[in-house]
Design a protein around this motif. Structure first.
Motif, PDB file in Angstrom:
ATOM      1  N   SER A   1      -5.831  10.864 -17.384  1.00 31.80           N
ATOM      2  CA  SER A   1      -5.562  10.639 -15.967  1.00 31.80           C
ATOM      3  C   SER A   1      -5.535   9.160 -15.637  1.00 31.80           C
ATOM      4  O   SER A   1      -6.178   8.338 -16.300  1.00 31.80           O
ATOM      5  CB  SER A   1      -6.634  11.310 -15.102  1.00 31.80           C
ATOM      6  OG  SER A   1      -6.668  12.713 -15.305  1.00 31.80           O
ATOM      7  N   LEU A   2      -4.786   8.835 -14.608  1.00 29.48           N
ATOM      8  CA  LEU A   2      -4.755   7.507 -14.040  1.00 29.48           C
ATOM      9  C   LEU A   2      -4.632   7.639 -12.532  1.00 29.48           C
ATOM     10  O   LEU A   2      -4.086   8.627 -12.037  1.00 29.48           O
ATOM     11  CB  LEU A   2      -3.579   6.678 -14.567  1.00 29.48           C
ATOM     12  CG  LEU A   2      -3.673   6.092 -15.970  1.00 29.48           C
ATOM     13  CD1 LEU A   2      -2.343   5.436 -16.338  1.00 29.48           C
ATOM     14  CD2 LEU A   2      -4.798   5.072 -16.057  1.00 29.48           C
ATOM     15  N   ARG A   3      -5.118   6.641 -11.837  1.00 28.58           N
ATOM     16  CA  ARG A   3      -4.993   6.612 -10.391  1.00 28.58           C
ATOM     17  C   ARG A   3      -4.332   5.299  -9.999  1.00 28.58           C
ATOM     18  O   ARG A   3      -4.888   4.226 -10.224  1.00 28.58           O
ATOM     19  CB  ARG A   3      -6.354   6.735  -9.710  1.00 28.58           C
ATOM     20  CG  ARG A   3      -6.288   6.821  -8.185  1.00 28.58           C
ATOM     21  CD  ARG A   3      -7.673   7.010  -7.582  1.00 28.58           C
ATOM     22  NE  ARG A   3      -7.652   7.090  -6.129  1.00 28.58           N
ATOM     23  CZ  ARG A   3      -7.451   8.201  -5.447  1.00 28.58           C
ATOM     24  NH1 ARG A   3      -7.258   9.351  -6.082  1.00 28.58           N
ATOM     25  NH2 ARG A   3      -7.450   8.182  -4.125  1.00 28.58           N
ATOM     26  N   LEU A   4      -3.162   5.405  -9.418  1.00 21.59           N
ATOM     27  CA  LEU A   4      -2.436   4.242  -8.957  1.00 21.59           C
ATOM     28  C   LEU A   4      -2.741   3.988  -7.489  1.00 21.59           C
ATOM     29  O   LEU A   4      -2.909   4.926  -6.709  1.00 21.59           O
ATOM     30  CB  LEU A   4      -0.928   4.433  -9.133  1.00 21.59           C
ATOM     31  CG  LEU A   4      -0.431   4.795 -10.530  1.00 21.59           C
ATOM     32  CD1 LEU A   4       1.087   4.878 -10.526  1.00 21.59           C
ATOM     33  CD2 LEU A   4      -0.924   3.790 -11.562  1.00 21.59           C
ATOM     34  N   SER A   5      -2.795   2.725  -7.132  1.00 18.70           N
ATOM     35  CA  SER A   5      -3.037   2.351  -5.752  1.00 18.70           C
ATOM     36  C   SER A   5      -1.930   1.432  -5.267  1.00 18.70           C
ATOM     37  O   SER A   5      -1.356   0.670  -6.039  1.00 18.70           O
ATOM     38  CB  SER A   5      -4.392   1.641  -5.604  1.00 18.70           C
ATOM     39  OG  SER A   5      -5.459   2.502  -5.919  1.00 18.70           O
ATOM     40  N   CYS A   6      -1.655   1.522  -3.995  1.00 20.24           N
ATOM     41  CA  CYS A   6      -0.665   0.664  -3.365  1.00 20.24           C
ATOM     42  C   CYS A   6      -1.243   0.182  -2.051  1.00 20.24           C
ATOM     43  O   CYS A   6      -1.497   0.989  -1.148  1.00 20.24           O
ATOM     44  CB  CYS A   6       0.643   1.426  -3.133  1.00 20.24           C
ATOM     45  SG  CYS A   6       1.899   0.494  -2.227  1.00 20.24           S
ATOM     46  N   VAL A   7      -1.462  -1.109  -1.960  1.00 23.09           N
ATOM     47  CA  VAL A   7      -2.021  -1.710  -0.757  1.00 23.09           C
ATOM     48  C   VAL A   7      -0.905  -2.365   0.039  1.00 23.09           C
ATOM     49  O   VAL A   7      -0.095  -3.112  -0.521  1.00 23.09           O
ATOM     50  CB  VAL A   7      -3.109  -2.741  -1.097  1.00 23.09           C
ATOM     51  CG1 VAL A   7      -3.666  -3.366   0.175  1.00 23.09           C
ATOM     52  CG2 VAL A   7      -4.224  -2.086  -1.890  1.00 23.09           C
ATOM     53  N   THR A   8      -0.864  -2.085   1.310  1.00 28.78           N
ATOM     54  CA  THR A   8       0.169  -2.622   2.183  1.00 28.78           C
ATOM     55  C   THR A   8      -0.360  -3.786   3.002  1.00 28.78           C
ATOM     56  O   THR A   8      -1.558  -4.044   3.058  1.00 28.78           O
ATOM     57  CB  THR A   8       0.706  -1.555   3.140  1.00 28.78           C
ATOM     58  OG1 THR A   8      -0.262  -1.311   4.175  1.00 28.78           O
ATOM     59  CG2 THR A   8       0.975  -0.252   2.411  1.00 28.78           C
ATOM     60  N   SER A   9       0.561  -4.478   3.642  1.00 28.33           N
ATOM     61  CA  SER A   9       0.187  -5.485   4.608  1.00 28.33           C
ATOM     62  C   SER A   9      -0.252  -4.787   5.885  1.00 28.33           C
ATOM     63  O   SER A   9      -0.132  -3.570   6.026  1.00 28.33           O
ATOM     64  CB  SER A   9       1.359  -6.427   4.884  1.00 28.33           C
ATOM     65  OG  SER A   9       2.450  -5.718   5.445  1.00 28.33           O
ATOM     66  N   ARG A  10      -0.750  -5.546   6.826  1.00 31.60           N
ATOM     67  CA  ARG A  10      -1.224  -4.976   8.094  1.00 31.60           C
ATOM     68  C   ARG A  10      -0.073  -4.715   9.047  1.00 31.60           C
ATOM     69  O   ARG A  10      -0.028  -5.227  10.159  1.00 31.60           O
ATOM     70  CB  ARG A  10      -2.254  -5.913   8.717  1.00 31.60           C
ATOM     71  CG  ARG A  10      -3.509  -6.099   7.890  1.00 31.60           C
ATOM     72  CD  ARG A  10      -4.422  -4.902   8.020  1.00 31.60           C
ATOM     73  NE  ARG A  10      -5.666  -5.090   7.293  1.00 31.60           N
ATOM     74  CZ  ARG A  10      -6.700  -4.261   7.347  1.00 31.60           C
ATOM     75  NH1 ARG A  10      -6.645  -3.179   8.116  1.00 31.60           N
ATOM     76  NH2 ARG A  10      -7.788  -4.512   6.642  1.00 31.60           N
TER      77      ARG A  10
END
Length: 120
Positions: free
Chosen positions: A17-26
Motif C-alpha cells: 500500500s501507498l498513500r499519496l497526498s496532494c496539498v493545494t494553495s489557499r
C-alpha cells in the motif's frame, strides 16, 4: 491557478500500500473537483479517481475500484489517494489535478507528479 504539490510516491512490492497526498494553495473555495491521474511508460495519461470538493461524490476508474480510495480534508486544503493491493500495472507517475468551479474545459491545474513503482 491552484497550486498543487503531490507527495507519498515510492517503491512498494505487489500487494502493498501507498498513500499519496496532494496539498493545494489557499484557494480551495474556487475548486469544484479534484482528481488523480496517472501516466505509465509508453501509455497516455489516464483517469484514476476524483472527488467533489463540496459534496461526497467520488468517482473511480474501473481498474482501481475496490483498491483505491480518494478522500479530502477541506480544512487542510488537501486530498489523498489511499492505494491498497497494489499491482505492477499500477506503476506510473501520479498527478493531482483540480477543476475550477467556473471551468468549462475540465481539469486546469496540475501538480508535478509523484512516481509510484510497484515491483513483482
Amino acid at each position: 491557478q491552484v497550486q498543487l504539490v503531490e507527495s507519498g510516491g515510492g517503491l512498494v512490492q505487489a500487494g502493498g500500500s501507498l498513500r499519496l497526498s496532494c496539498v493545494t494553495s489557499r484557494r480551495t473555495v474556487s475548486i469544484y473537483r479534484m482528481a488523480w491521474f496517472r501516466q505509465a511508460p509508453g501509455k497516455e495519461r489516464e483517469f484514476v479517481a476524483a472527488i467533489s470538493w463540496h459534496s461526497d461524490s467520488t468517482y473511480y476508474a474501473n481498474s482501481v475500484k475496490g483498491r483505491f480510495t480518494i478522500s479530502r480534508d477541506n480544512a487542510k486544503n488537501a486530498v489523498a489517494l489511499q492505494m491498497n493491493s497494489l499491482k505492477p500495472d499500477d506503476t506510473a507517475v501520479y498527478y493531482c489535478a483540480a477543476r475550477a468551479v467556473l471551468s468549462t474545459t475540465g481539469y486546469d491545474s496540475w501538480g508535478q507528479g509523484t512516481q509510484v513503482t510497484v515491483s513483482s
